[in-house]
Design a protein around this motif. Structure first.
Motif, PDB file in Angstrom:
ATOM      1  N   LEU A   1       0.864  -1.354   0.112  1.00 14.04           N
ATOM      2  CA  LEU A   1       0.016  -0.044  -0.121  1.00 14.04           C
ATOM      3  C   LEU A   1       0.891   1.318  -0.159  1.00 14.04           C
ATOM      4  CD1 LEU A   1      -2.932  -0.868   2.419  1.00 14.04           C
ATOM      5  CD2 LEU A   1      -2.953  -0.812  -0.137  1.00 14.04           C
ATOM      6  N   ILE A   2       1.811   1.251   0.759  1.00 17.20           N
ATOM      7  CA  ILE A   2       2.735   2.359   0.834  1.00 17.20           C
ATOM      8  C   ILE A   2       3.415   2.517  -0.646  1.00 17.20           C
ATOM      9  CG2 ILE A   2       4.978   3.228   1.819  1.00 17.20           C
ATOM     10  CD1 ILE A   2       4.361   1.832   4.282  1.00 17.20           C
ATOM     11  N   VAL A   3       3.940   1.451  -1.090  1.00 15.25           N
ATOM     12  CA  VAL A   3       4.498   1.579  -2.677  1.00 15.25           C
ATOM     13  C   VAL A   3       3.312   2.268  -3.741  1.00 15.25           C
ATOM     14  CG1 VAL A   3       5.313   0.509  -4.414  1.00 15.25           C
ATOM     15  CG2 VAL A   3       6.105  -0.261  -2.221  1.00 15.25           C
ATOM     16  N   ILE A   4       2.114   1.814  -3.461  1.00 17.24           N
ATOM     17  CA  ILE A   4       1.186   2.137  -4.497  1.00 17.24           C
ATOM     18  C   ILE A   4       0.814   3.553  -4.169  1.00 17.24           C
ATOM     19  CG2 ILE A   4      -1.189   1.952  -5.192  1.00 17.24           C
ATOM     20  CD1 ILE A   4      -0.932  -1.343  -4.723  1.00 17.24           C
ATOM     21  N   PHE A   5       0.216   3.679  -2.955  1.00 18.51           N
ATOM     22  CA  PHE A   5      -0.270   5.014  -2.785  1.00 18.51           C
ATOM     23  C   PHE A   5       0.577   6.271  -2.228  1.00 18.51           C
ATOM     24  CE2 PHE A   5      -4.158   2.696  -0.954  1.00 18.51           C
ATOM     25  CZ  PHE A   5      -4.881   2.380  -2.294  1.00 18.51           C
ATOM     26  N   GLY A   6       1.626   5.849  -1.656  1.00 14.51           N
ATOM     27  CA  GLY A   6       2.761   6.871  -1.359  1.00 14.51           C
ATOM     28  C   GLY A   6       4.046   7.163  -2.501  1.00 14.51           C
ATOM     29  N   VAL A   7       4.241   6.231  -3.179  1.00 17.89           N
ATOM     30  CA  VAL A   7       5.256   6.431  -4.440  1.00 17.89           C
ATOM     31  C   VAL A   7       4.332   6.384  -5.641  1.00 17.89           C
ATOM     32  CG1 VAL A   7       7.051   5.565  -5.555  1.00 17.89           C
ATOM     33  CG2 VAL A   7       6.725   4.925  -2.899  1.00 17.89           C
ATOM     34  N   LEU A   8       3.870   5.358  -6.198  1.00 19.20           N
ATOM     35  CA  LEU A   8       3.074   5.556  -7.652  1.00 19.20           C
ATOM     36  C   LEU A   8       1.986   6.668  -7.763  1.00 19.20           C
ATOM     37  CD1 LEU A   8       2.864   1.610  -8.194  1.00 19.20           C
ATOM     38  CD2 LEU A   8       4.709   3.351  -8.868  1.00 19.20           C
ATOM     39  N   VAL A   9       0.952   6.467  -6.737  1.00 19.16           N
ATOM     40  CA  VAL A   9       0.248   7.513  -6.867  1.00 19.16           C
ATOM     41  C   VAL A   9       0.420   8.841  -6.465  1.00 19.16           C
ATOM     42  CG1 VAL A   9      -2.216   8.263  -5.904  1.00 19.16           C
ATOM     43  CG2 VAL A   9      -1.841   5.844  -6.602  1.00 19.16           C
ATOM     44  N   GLY A  10       1.092   8.934  -5.145  1.00 21.59           N
ATOM     45  CA  GLY A  10       1.745  10.220  -4.586  1.00 21.59           C
ATOM     46  C   GLY A  10       0.558  10.906  -4.054  1.00 21.59           C
ATOM     47  N   THR A  11       1.106  12.169  -3.100  1.00 17.33           N
ATOM     48  CA  THR A  11       0.162  12.854  -2.578  1.00 17.33           C
ATOM     49  C   THR A  11       0.318  14.222  -3.148  1.00 17.33           C
ATOM     50  OG1 THR A  11       1.879  13.819  -0.894  1.00 17.33           O
ATOM     51  CG2 THR A  11       0.535  11.801  -0.276  1.00 17.33           C
ATOM     52  N   GLN A  12      -0.716  14.892  -3.262  1.00 15.28           N
ATOM     53  CA  GLN A  12      -0.747  16.323  -3.912  1.00 15.28           C
ATOM     54  C   GLN A  12      -1.221  17.319  -3.036  1.00 15.28           C
ATOM     55  OE1 GLN A  12      -3.425  15.957  -7.274  1.00 15.28           O
ATOM     56  NE2 GLN A  12      -2.138  14.075  -8.146  1.00 15.28           N
ATOM     57  N   PRO A  13      -0.660  17.879  -2.133  1.00 17.71           N
ATOM     58  CA  PRO A  13      -0.842  18.815  -1.148  1.00 17.71           C
ATOM     59  C   PRO A  13      -1.601  20.164  -1.458  1.00 17.71           C
ATOM     60  CG  PRO A  13       1.409  17.838  -0.662  1.00 17.71           C
ATOM     61  CD  PRO A  13       0.933  17.575  -2.012  1.00 17.71           C
ATOM     62  N   THR A  14      -1.292  20.467  -2.858  1.00 17.15           N
ATOM     63  CA  THR A  14      -1.838  21.769  -3.237  1.00 17.15           C
ATOM     64  C   THR A  14      -2.825  21.489  -4.271  1.00 17.15           C
ATOM     65  OG1 THR A  14      -0.211  21.744  -5.261  1.00 17.15           O
ATOM     66  CG2 THR A  14       0.600  22.928  -3.221  1.00 17.15           C
ATOM     67  N   GLY A  15      -3.376  20.286  -4.337  1.00 21.76           N
ATOM     68  CA  GLY A  15      -4.452  19.837  -5.210  1.00 21.76           C
ATOM     69  C   GLY A  15      -5.728  19.503  -4.407  1.00 21.76           C
ATOM     70  N   GLY A  16      -6.502  18.338  -5.104  1.00 22.36           N
ATOM     71  CA  GLY A  16      -7.751  18.346  -4.341  1.00 22.36           C
ATOM     72  C   GLY A  16      -8.163  16.900  -4.593  1.00 22.36           C
ATOM     73  N   GLY A  17      -9.183  16.273  -3.809  1.00 21.15           N
ATOM     74  CA  GLY A  17      -9.584  14.985  -3.928  1.00 21.15           C
ATOM     75  C   GLY A  17      -8.485  14.175  -3.115  1.00 21.15           C
ATOM     76  N   LEU A  18      -8.550  12.826  -3.579  1.00 26.73           N
ATOM     77  CA  LEU A  18      -7.877  11.670  -2.581  1.00 26.73           C
ATOM     78  C   LEU A  18      -6.361  12.070  -2.678  1.00 26.73           C
ATOM     79  CD1 LEU A  18      -9.564   8.287  -3.556  1.00 26.73           C
ATOM     80  CD2 LEU A  18      -9.645   9.541  -1.569  1.00 26.73           C
ATOM     81  N   PHE A  19      -5.758  11.729  -1.635  1.00 24.79           N
ATOM     82  CA  PHE A  19      -4.156  12.168  -1.139  1.00 24.79           C
ATOM     83  C   PHE A  19      -3.941  13.780  -1.525  1.00 24.79           C
ATOM     84  CE2 PHE A  19      -4.673   7.746  -2.237  1.00 24.79           C
ATOM     85  CZ  PHE A  19      -4.415   6.955  -1.145  1.00 24.79           C
ATOM     86  N   SER A  20      -4.969  14.631  -0.936  1.00 23.04           N
ATOM     87  CA  SER A  20      -4.712  15.976  -1.230  1.00 23.04           C
ATOM     88  C   SER A  20      -3.763  16.496   0.166  1.00 23.04           C
ATOM     89  CB  SER A  20      -5.918  16.584  -1.301  1.00 23.04           C
ATOM     90  OG  SER A  20      -6.538  16.489  -0.126  1.00 23.04           O
ATOM     91  N   LYS A  21      -3.767  15.628   1.043  1.00 20.84           N
ATOM     92  CA  LYS A  21      -2.849  16.187   2.194  1.00 20.84           C
ATOM     93  C   LYS A  21      -1.388  15.893   1.900  1.00 20.84           C
ATOM     94  CE  LYS A  21      -6.715  17.227   4.316  1.00 20.84           C
ATOM     95  NZ  LYS A  21      -7.044  18.638   4.616  1.00 20.84           N
TER      96      LYS A  21
END
Length: 248
Positions: A35-55
């Motif tokens: 999960l860390i590899v998929i969400f943290g690395v491949l998807v990544g977070t977008q602190p300036t964007g919106g939606g999922l993983f926007s933090k």
């Protein structure tokens, strides 16, 4: 033999049983890493964007911990209870001095040890793989331990009430997956309908996520969340121990 000795003996036996199940060991540590590899690395977070993983990455640390804190006890303890029941082992257990609460406590301690190690690995990976900036606090340890005890109790309830091992797996997924994503973990409250946000307060995993997040990311108050988590853990653990069959 004293109660401590009985719990210690069952703890050693349960620990060896877990280590012999290599598939269980592998997925206990592999799934959260995936999960860390998929969400943290491949998807990544977008602190300036919106939606999922926007933090920021640090916001999702409790979510990664919640994966093992929730799903591992539900499946492991639930399946163990189902296997014991199918193999008439509770009937044999009833002839020994080991009580049902002692049995559940021993298996809970095994899960605390295993999940504690998995949580440490997760914290290290999140920091080095995703670049998350978090504040380390020793209070994360009791948060993890209490949450594991809570979901071990829930796993014991599921295992005692389900008709088969397949039923345990289905019930664990039916309960665990909604809790995992609707308890202020991966999905932030602002992405959900306003009427649903108060419902999140009914999930004990919410108090785990909030408390750990305040400890490691926001630096906010965590005492209330810990007290609620402890109170719910005591009740659920007691119910789980009571539900364990004395005979098969």
């Amino acid at each position: 033999m004293t109660a401590t000795g009985r719990v210690r003996a069952e703890f050693v036996a349960a620990g060896k049983s877990f280590l012999r199940r290599r598939t269980a060991v592998f997925f206990t540590f592999f799934f959260p890493v995936l999960l860390i590899v998929i969400f943290g690395v491949l998807v990544g977070t977008q602190p300036t964007g919106g939606g999922l993983f926007s933090k920021a990455p640090g916001y999702y640390v409790p979510a990664y911990l919640a994966v093992v804190v929730l799903l591992t006890p539900l499946s492991r303890v639930g399946s163990t209870v189902a296997r014991f029941r199918d193999g008439s082992r509770f009937e044999k257990l009833a002839t020994t001095p080991l009580s049902r609460p002692e049995w559940l406590l021993a298996h809970t301690l095994v899960n605390v040890a295993v999940i504690g190690l998995a949580s440490l690995i997760i914290l290290v990976l999140v920091v080095f793989v995703t670049g998350a900036e978090i504040a380390l606090s020793v209070m994360v340890i009791p948060f993890v331990a209490v949450a594991v005890a809570l979901f071990c109790g829930l796993g014991a309830l599921i295992g005692s009430l389900s008709g088969s091992t397949d039923g345990v797996v289905a019930a664990s997924n039916a309960i665990g997956l909604p809790l995992l994503f609707l308890s202020e973990t991966f999905v932030t409250p602002d992405l959900l309908p306003g009427w649903f946000r108060p419902v999140m307060n009914l999930s004990p995993l919410t108090y785990f996520a909030r408390g750990v997040r305040n400890l490691t990311f926001f630096g906010g108050p965590w005492t209330f969340d810990f007290v609620v988590l402890c109170a719910v853990a005591v009740v659920v653990f007691a119910l789980g121990a009571y539900a364990l069959p004395e005979t098969d």
